[in-house]
Design an enzyme around this catalytic site. Structure first.
Site, PDB file in Angstrom:
ATOM      1  CB  THR A 125      -0.905   0.012   1.255  1.00 36.59           C
ATOM      2  OG1 THR A 125      -1.429   1.332   1.443  1.00 36.59           O
ATOM      3  CG2 THR A 125      -0.130  -0.352   2.517  1.00 36.59           C
ATOM      4  CE1 TYR A 149      -3.239  -2.295   5.845  1.00 39.58           C
ATOM      5  CE2 TYR A 149      -3.185   0.058   5.360  1.00 39.58           C
ATOM      6  CZ  TYR A 149      -3.200  -1.263   4.923  1.00 39.58           C
ATOM      7  OH  TYR A 149      -3.169  -1.523   3.582  1.00 39.58           O
TER       8      TYR A 149
END
Ligand code: TYD
Length: 335
Positions: A125, A149
Site C-alpha cells: 500500500t 496498519y
C-alpha cells in the site's frame, strides 16, 4: 497449464484480481487460499465457483500446513492479497495486523524459498510511505508508516525485500493507492458512505474532511498487479496509483449528490482519526515504464460504483449486520 496461488482472494482486491485473471488469461489456473475472516466473502466470487480453472482452499497464511496444502504439487507464482487492511480497526486491535500482515507474509516467503516458487508478489500500500505533505512518493523513498496498519504492511514489505537481499527469493512488491469499486466491504470510506446514504443515514466525515487520497479503480489496480507479476523486474517495488487526488469532502459531495441526499442533512463531522495521515500521493512512472497505465476515468468509475451498490443491495445488506454493527458502534458511537 500455469497455476497461480492467490491468497486472500475472497477479499475486495483479490476477488477482482481473480475475476480479471480468469477472464484474460485462459491458460491459467487459480488456487485461492483464504481464511474467511469478516472481509473474506464467498459471495465476492460466486460467479466463478463453477469454473474448472478455479479452486478454493480454506486456510490462514499464518499456518504453514494450510499454505503447503494450497501449493499442492507446486505453483508458478504466489500473489499475496491476504491482509488486515482497515486503519480504524488497526487502532482498535493492532495485534491481528501484526499477525497476518507480518507473520503471514513471512510464512509465505518461507514457502517460496523452500519450494523454489518462481515468483512472489506482495500486494502492499502507498500508506507505508506515511503522510506526504507535498510531492509524490517514489519507490526509493524511505518508508515512514504512522498507523498500526501501515506499520504492519511496512514490516511485511521489509521482510520481502530482506529475502530478496539475503536469499535471492524472487519477489516483487506493488504499493497501490486508495482503491474503490465493486465488492468492497462497507467499512471503507466509499462503500460505507454509499450504503449509508442509500439507507438514508448520515455519513461520518473525520475532522475537516480535507485529507487527500489518490483514488484508483479496483480494475486498474488488479490489472497493475497482473502487469507487475508478468513484467516486473524481480526485487523491485512498483507504485500503482490512479492519479486522482481528491479530498474526502469532495468525494462525500459527489456521493451525497449521486444518492439524492443533501450535505446539510446527511453529513456529520465527527472527531478525527488519531494520527490521521493528511495526504498520500505516489509517483507511478516506474509502473508506466513497464507498460501499465490506469484506464478508468474517475468520475465515471465513481458513478458506476454507486450504481453497482444501488443494484447489488443483496450483496451488501447482509454485511451490514452482526459483526459489522458491533464494529460500527465501537468505532463511531463515541465520536
Ligand atoms: P479509508 O477508506 O479508511 O482508507 P485509508 O484510511 O486507508 O486511506 O479512509 C479514506 C479516507 O476517508 C481517510 O482520510 C479517512 C476518511 N474517512 C472518514 O472521513 N470517515 C469514515 O467513516 C471513514 C471510514 C474514512
Amino acid at each position: 497449464m500455469m497455476r497461480w496461488l492467490v491468497t486472500g482472494g475472497l477479499g475486495f482486491i483479490g476477488s477482482n484480481f481473480i475475476r480479471l485473471v480468469l477472464r484474460e488469461r485462459p491458460d491459467l489456473q487459480i488456487v485461492n487460499l483464504d481464511a474467511m475472516t469478516y472481509a473474506g466473502n464467498p459471495a465476492n466470487l460466486r460467479d466463478v465457483e463453477g469454473d474448472s480453472r478455479y479452486a478454493f482452499v480454506h486456510g490462514d497464511i499464518c499456518d504453514p500446513a494450510a499454505v503447503a496444502r494450497a501449493i499442492g504439487e507446486g505453483v508458478d507464482a504466489i500473489v499475496n492479497f491476504a491482509a488486515e487492511t482497515h486503519v480504524d480497526r488497526s487502532i482498535l486491535d493492532p495485534e491481528a495486523f501484526l499477525r497476518t500482515d507480518i507473520l503471514g507474509t513471512h510464512v509465505l516467503l518461507e514457502a517460496v524459498r523452500e519450494r523454489e516458487i518462481p515468483r512472489f508478489l506482495q500486494v502492499s500500500t502507498d500508506e507505508v510511505y506515511g503522510d506526504v505533505s507535498e510531492g509524490e512518493s517514489s519507490e526509493s523513498d524511505p518508508i515512514r508508516p504512522r498507523s498500526p496498519y501501515s506499520a504492519s504492511k511496512a514490516g511485511g514489505d521489509l521482510q520481502v525485500l530482506a529475502y530478496w537481499t539475503t536469499f535471492k527469493t524472487p519477489v516483487l512488491i506493488t504499493r497501490g493507492s486508495n482503491t474503490y469499486g465493486p465488492y468492497q466491504y462497507p467499512e471503507k470510506l466509499i462503500p460505507l458512505f454509499v450504503t449509508n446514504l442509500l439507507d438514508d443515514q448520515q455519513v461520518p466525515v473525520y475532522g475537516d474532511g480535507m485529507q487527500i487520497r489518490d483514488w484508483l479503480h479496483v480494475e486498474d489496480h488488479a490489472r497493475g498487479i497482473m502487469h507487475v507479476l508478468e513484467r516486473g523486474e524481480l526485487g523491485n517495488v512498483y507504485n500503482i496509483g490512479g492519479g486522482n487526488p481528491r479530498t474526502n469532502i469532495e468525494i462525500t459531495r459527489i456521493l451525497v449528490n449521486d444518492c439524492g441526499r443533501s450535505m446539510e442533512t446527511h453529513v456529520k463531522h465527527v472527531v478525527d482519526r488519531p494520527g490521521h495521515d493528511r495526504r498520500y500521493a505516489v509517483d507511478t512512472a516506474k509502473a508506466r515504464a513497464i507498460g501499465w497505465t490506469p484506464r478508468v476515468d474517475f468520475e465515471q468509475g465513481l458513478r458506476d460504483t454507486v450504481a453497482w451498490y444501488r443494484e447489488n443491495e443483496p450483496w451488501w445488506r447482509p454485511l451490514k449486520s452482526g459483526e459489522f454493527l458491533d464494529y460500527y458502534k465501537r468505532q463511531y458511537a463515541h465520536r
